[in-house]
Every structure is written in C-alpha cells, then in structure tokens.
Design a protein around this motif. Structure first.
Motif, PDB file in Angstrom:
ATOM      1  N   ALA A  39       0.820  -1.214   0.000  1.00 43.49           N
ATOM      2  CA  ALA A  39       0.000   0.000   0.000  1.00 43.49           C
ATOM      3  C   ALA A  39       0.852   1.262   0.000  1.00 43.49           C
ATOM      4  O   ALA A  39       0.455   2.298  -0.533  1.00 43.49           O
ATOM      5  N   HIS A  40       2.039   1.150   0.586  1.00 44.79           N
ATOM      6  CA  HIS A  40       2.882   2.317   0.833  1.00 44.79           C
ATOM      7  C   HIS A  40       3.090   3.283  -0.339  1.00 44.79           C
ATOM      8  O   HIS A  40       2.897   4.489  -0.184  1.00 44.79           O
ATOM      9  N   PRO A  41       3.486   2.792  -1.545  1.00 42.78           N
ATOM     10  CA  PRO A  41       3.766   3.742  -2.629  1.00 42.78           C
ATOM     11  C   PRO A  41       2.531   4.447  -3.199  1.00 42.78           C
ATOM     12  O   PRO A  41       2.658   5.384  -3.990  1.00 42.78           O
ATOM     13  N   HIS A  42       1.330   3.995  -2.813  1.00 45.88           N
ATOM     14  CA  HIS A  42       0.138   4.526  -3.472  1.00 45.88           C
ATOM     15  C   HIS A  42      -0.516   5.605  -2.639  1.00 45.88           C
ATOM     16  O   HIS A  42      -0.694   5.476  -1.437  1.00 45.88           O
ATOM     17  N   ASP A  43      -0.907   6.659  -3.325  1.00 42.52           N
ATOM     18  CA  ASP A  43      -1.458   7.835  -2.652  1.00 42.52           C
ATOM     19  C   ASP A  43      -2.958   7.658  -2.438  1.00 42.52           C
ATOM     20  O   ASP A  43      -3.781   8.259  -3.137  1.00 42.52           O
ATOM     21  N   MET A  44      -3.308   6.789  -1.490  1.00 43.58           N
ATOM     22  CA  MET A  44      -4.722   6.571  -1.190  1.00 43.58           C
ATOM     23  C   MET A  44      -4.869   6.013   0.219  1.00 43.58           C
ATOM     24  O   MET A  44      -3.895   5.549   0.815  1.00 43.58           O
ATOM     25  N   SER A  45      -6.092   6.058   0.739  1.00 40.35           N
ATOM     26  CA  SER A  45      -6.354   5.533   2.080  1.00 40.35           C
ATOM     27  C   SER A  45      -6.193   4.018   2.050  1.00 40.35           C
ATOM     28  O   SER A  45      -6.335   3.382   0.994  1.00 40.35           O
ATOM     29  N   LEU A  46      -5.924   3.460   3.214  1.00 42.88           N
ATOM     30  CA  LEU A  46      -5.775   2.009   3.293  1.00 42.88           C
ATOM     31  C   LEU A  46      -7.075   1.280   2.901  1.00 42.88           C
ATOM     32  O   LEU A  46      -7.019   0.321   2.132  1.00 42.88           O
ATOM     33  N   PRO A  47      -8.241   1.742   3.379  1.00 42.12           N
ATOM     34  CA  PRO A  47      -9.482   1.091   2.927  1.00 42.12           C
ATOM     35  C   PRO A  47      -9.645   1.151   1.408  1.00 42.12           C
ATOM     36  O   PRO A  47     -10.106   0.189   0.780  1.00 42.12           O
ATOM     37  N   GLY A  48      -9.268   2.279   0.823  1.00 43.45           N
ATOM     38  CA  GLY A  48      -9.324   2.410  -0.635  1.00 43.45           C
ATOM     39  C   GLY A  48      -8.419   1.404  -1.312  1.00 43.45           C
ATOM     40  O   GLY A  48      -8.784   0.762  -2.308  1.00 43.45           O
ATOM     41  N   PHE A  49      -7.228   1.233  -0.766  1.00 45.29           N
ATOM     42  CA  PHE A  49      -6.275   0.276  -1.307  1.00 45.29           C
ATOM     43  C   PHE A  49      -6.789  -1.156  -1.152  1.00 45.29           C
ATOM     44  O   PHE A  49      -6.650  -1.985  -2.064  1.00 45.29           O
ATOM     45  N   MET A  50      -7.404  -1.417   0.017  1.00 37.59           N
ATOM     46  CA  MET A  50      -7.917  -2.774   0.282  1.00 37.59           C
ATOM     47  C   MET A  50      -8.985  -3.171  -0.745  1.00 37.59           C
ATOM     48  O   MET A  50      -9.118  -4.350  -1.078  1.00 37.59           O
ATOM     49  N   LYS A  51      -9.737  -2.168  -1.234  1.00 41.89           N
ATOM     50  CA  LYS A  51     -10.752  -2.465  -2.268  1.00 41.89           C
ATOM     51  C   LYS A  51     -10.072  -3.059  -3.500  1.00 41.89           C
ATOM     52  O   LYS A  51     -10.562  -4.024  -4.094  1.00 41.89           O
ATOM     53  N   HIS A  52      -8.925  -2.474  -3.851  1.00 42.28           N
ATOM     54  CA  HIS A  52      -8.179  -2.985  -5.009  1.00 42.28           C
ATOM     55  C   HIS A  52      -7.714  -4.416  -4.762  1.00 42.28           C
ATOM     56  O   HIS A  52      -7.800  -5.265  -5.646  1.00 42.28           O
ATOM     57  N   LEU A  53      -7.252  -4.676  -3.546  1.00 47.46           N
ATOM     58  CA  LEU A  53      -6.788  -6.033  -3.231  1.00 47.46           C
ATOM     59  C   LEU A  53      -7.930  -7.037  -3.322  1.00 47.46           C
ATOM     60  O   LEU A  53      -7.743  -8.164  -3.786  1.00 47.46           O
ATOM     61  N   ARG A  54      -9.111  -6.595  -2.904  1.00 53.99           N
ATOM     62  CA  ARG A  54     -10.275  -7.499  -2.977  1.00 53.99           C
ATOM     63  C   ARG A  54     -10.609  -7.853  -4.427  1.00 53.99           C
ATOM     64  O   ARG A  54     -10.945  -8.997  -4.724  1.00 53.99           O
ATOM     65  N   VAL A  55     -10.511  -6.860  -5.314  1.00 54.05           N
ATOM     66  CA  VAL A  55     -10.784  -7.122  -6.737  1.00 54.05           C
ATOM     67  C   VAL A  55      -9.785  -8.150  -7.268  1.00 54.05           C
ATOM     68  O   VAL A  55     -10.146  -9.086  -7.978  1.00 54.05           O
ATOM     69  N   LEU A  56      -8.515  -7.985  -6.888  1.00 52.88           N
ATOM     70  CA  LEU A  56      -7.478  -8.916  -7.336  1.00 52.88           C
ATOM     71  C   LEU A  56      -7.714 -10.313  -6.768  1.00 52.88           C
ATOM     72  O   LEU A  56      -7.549 -11.321  -7.450  1.00 52.88           O
ATOM     73  N   GLU A  57      -8.129 -10.349  -5.503  1.00 55.85           N
ATOM     74  CA  GLU A  57      -8.383 -11.636  -4.848  1.00 55.85           C
ATOM     75  C   GLU A  57      -9.582 -12.338  -5.480  1.00 55.85           C
ATOM     76  O   GLU A  57      -9.533 -13.546  -5.745  1.00 55.85           O
ATOM     77  N   ASP A  58     -10.651 -11.579  -5.753  1.00 52.14           N
ATOM     78  CA  ASP A  58     -11.848 -12.166  -6.368  1.00 52.14           C
ATOM     79  C   ASP A  58     -11.549 -12.739  -7.749  1.00 52.14           C
ATOM     80  O   ASP A  58     -12.197 -13.675  -8.203  1.00 52.14           O
ATOM     81  N   ALA A  59     -10.585 -12.138  -8.438  1.00 46.76           N
ATOM     82  CA  ALA A  59     -10.209 -12.639  -9.768  1.00 46.76           C
ATOM     83  C   ALA A  59      -9.246 -13.819  -9.653  1.00 46.76           C
ATOM     84  O   ALA A  59      -8.823 -14.378 -10.671  1.00 46.76           O
ATOM     85  N   GLY A  60      -8.873 -14.165  -8.429  1.00 49.19           N
ATOM     86  CA  GLY A  60      -7.961 -15.292  -8.230  1.00 49.19           C
ATOM     87  C   GLY A  60      -6.507 -14.951  -8.508  1.00 49.19           C
ATOM     88  O   GLY A  60      -5.662 -15.828  -8.618  1.00 49.19           O
ATOM     89  N   LEU A  61      -6.210 -13.651  -8.612  1.00 49.69           N
ATOM     90  CA  LEU A  61      -4.854 -13.248  -8.986  1.00 49.69           C
ATOM     91  C   LEU A  61      -3.911 -13.173  -7.798  1.00 49.69           C
ATOM     92  O   LEU A  61      -2.698 -13.257  -7.952  1.00 49.69           O
ATOM     93  N   ILE A  62      -4.453 -12.930  -6.596  1.00 47.50           N
ATOM     94  CA  ILE A  62      -3.602 -12.905  -5.400  1.00 47.50           C
ATOM     95  C   ILE A  62      -4.241 -13.725  -4.288  1.00 47.50           C
ATOM     96  O   ILE A  62      -5.452 -13.972  -4.295  1.00 47.50           O
ATOM     97  N   GLU A  63      -3.387 -14.128  -3.365  1.00 44.14           N
ATOM     98  CA  GLU A  63      -3.874 -14.816  -2.173  1.00 44.14           C
ATOM     99  C   GLU A  63      -3.341 -14.084  -0.961  1.00 44.14           C
ATOM    100  O   GLU A  63      -2.181 -13.672  -0.957  1.00 44.14           O
ATOM    101  N   ARG A  64      -4.187 -13.949   0.035  1.00 45.35           N
ATOM    102  CA  ARG A  64      -3.753 -13.298   1.278  1.00 45.35           C
ATOM    103  C   ARG A  64      -3.667 -14.340   2.375  1.00 45.35           C
ATOM    104  O   ARG A  64      -4.530 -15.223   2.464  1.00 45.35           O
ATOM    105  N   SER A  65      -2.626 -14.253   3.176  1.00 45.55           N
ATOM    106  CA  SER A  65      -2.506 -15.164   4.312  1.00 45.55           C
ATOM    107  C   SER A  65      -1.939 -14.421   5.508  1.00 45.55           C
ATOM    108  O   SER A  65      -1.129 -13.504   5.352  1.00 45.55           O
TER     109      SER A  65
END
Lengths: 113, 151
Positions: A39-65
């Motif tokens: 999240a660090h390099p991106h100029d946005m709130s953490l919740p805003g960034f988390m939305k992007h991660l959710r989109v990536l996760e829903d597409a199966g592109l990333i996994e969080r652990s």
C-alpha cells in the motif's frame, strides 16, 4: 489445466484494467509482500487500497494469508497464464481454423447431396 | 535462449459442434487434400505440401506459402490415433525447432453430428520477452503490454 471460463476471464481483465492493481501485481511478481508494504507507494487511504486487493483476490490473482500479525500477499500464476493464453496468436489461429473447418465440412455435405 | 518449462507455457482449449458426422470430421483432419483446404494460418496462405501418415509414429507435415511468398513449415509426429475419436500429435514450426507443442483433437458423436474438443498445449509465444525461464512472469508482461497499449 484451468479452463478459461468467460466469467473468470472477465474478472481477470477487469482486475488488470487499473494502474494501481497492475502495480501491485508487478510488485508481487518479484515475491510475496505484506499488505502495508504494497500500500505504501500509493497515494490513497488504506481502505481504498484494500478495495483494489479485494478485486485482485476475487479474480484469483492474489492470495492473502496471515503470518502472525502480518497479512502477506502472494501472486497466483494460473489465472495470469490463462489470460495470457487467451491473448495468444494461437487463440486467433484455432478460432479461425475451426470456423473454416466448419465451412469446409458444410461444403462437403452439400457436394454429396 | 531458454524456454519456459512445459507446465509454465500457455495452453488453450476449444469446443465446437458440427453437423457433420465424426467420420467426416476425422477425414477433414487426416486427409492431406482436406488439410490443404482448411488448415492454414490465414486464407492468403496456400499449402503446397500436406503429408499425413496417420498412425502412431507417423509424420505430419504442412509446407505453406504466405501471401508475401514466404515459406513456412509445420511438422509433427502422431502420438495417438483412434479413428473418428482421438488424434494427438506434436506440432513444431521449422523456424522454432526446439519448441514442440502438443495438439489433441477429440471427437464425440452428438446426434448425427460431432462435438469437437481441441487442446493445444506447450506452445511458446514467438516473443523474446516471453521466452525466458519464468514463463508466467513473461505472461504478466504480455498482459500489461496489451492492456496499456490499448490493443
């Protein structure tokens, strides 16, 4: 081999159609990273960034652990391979050839009757 | 130049239905005169030689000329042959001899017609950025390039 469902491909290409999400995938292509680090390099709130991660996760592109108190993100190669295969010239080649085969077969049927 | 391992290379599958019988579809895939008509990269190509020794270990070869007069050759070896049911063959471009991909064609009767399934596995993109050991990283590059260039 994962078959490329239309919905799956839609989700992958939609996920990739954003520069923040593409930057996340590029970071992860070098190895896993904690969410906060991503999240660090991106100029946005953490919740805003988390939305992007959710989109990536829903597409199966990333996994969080969770590792202790740290949430790690890892890239999932398979959906990327499937999407890249879709862009392959062979996709066009076989799509067209199988169409032409269909026309050829119809012509053969006609010339028999 | 090292190529990605087979499991890192892309693979594609297709399914089609045709009104023709499995025997007719099989003939289209195995008769050299039929192959000359439909199995070419583009309509502008003409296939000058088609060889199809349709038996396990037999040779498959297509010699073709592009619209610009350039010669291209595809060759392969049949691995599995079950008439009217299954055809498996290797597929190699003469210009990229180290890269052997695998083509599988499966035919199933569907009423009076045929359901065709085609799988093409293990091919490598003819693009230097893709042909390195981390095949999937190369795929990511390809995707990003396509998406950001608006192609």
């Amino acid at each position: 081999m994962v078959k490329s469902s239309a919905a799956g491909l839609d989700a992958v290409f939609a996920a990739l159609s954003d520069s923040t999400r593409r930057a996340v995938l590029e970071s992860l292509s070098e190895g896993s990273h904690p969410v906060t680090e991503l999240a660090h390099p991106h100029d946005m709130s953490l919740p805003g960034f988390m939305k992007h991660l959710r989109v990536l996760e829903d597409a199966g592109l990333i996994e969080r652990s969770k590792e202790g108190r740290v949430v790690q993100c890892t890239l999932s190669a398979e959906p990327i391979r499937v999407a890249a295969a879709w862009l392959s010239p062979y996709q066009k080649f076989w799509t067209e050839r199988l169409d032409v085969l269909g026309r050829y077969l119809k012509q053969q049927e006609k010339s028999k009757s | 130049m090292t190529n990605p391992a087979p499991e890192d290379r892309p693979s594609l599958s297709f399914a089609r239905t045709y009104d023709s019988s499995p025997e007719e579809v099989w003939r289209a895939w195995t008769d050299p005169e039929a192959l000359k008509v439909w199995l070419k990269p583009e309509d502008a190509f003409s296939i000058s030689v088609a060889e199809a020794e349709v038996r396990v270990g037999g040779r498959f070869r297509l010699l073709m000329i592009s619209g610009e007069g350039k010669e291209h050759e595809i060759s392969g070896v049949y691995r599995e042959v079950i008439p009217n049911r299954k055809l498996v063959m290797t597929w190699t471009w003469k210009s990229a001899p180290g890269v052997e991909s695998l083509l599988t064609v499966i035919l199933r009767p569907l009423g009076a017609g045929t359901e065709l399934e085609l799988r093409h596995e293990g091919f490598v993109e003819i693009d230097d950025r893709i042909t390195h050991e981390d095949g999937w990283k190369g795929s990511l590059t390809l995707l990003q390039r396509h998406l950001t260039s608006g192609k």
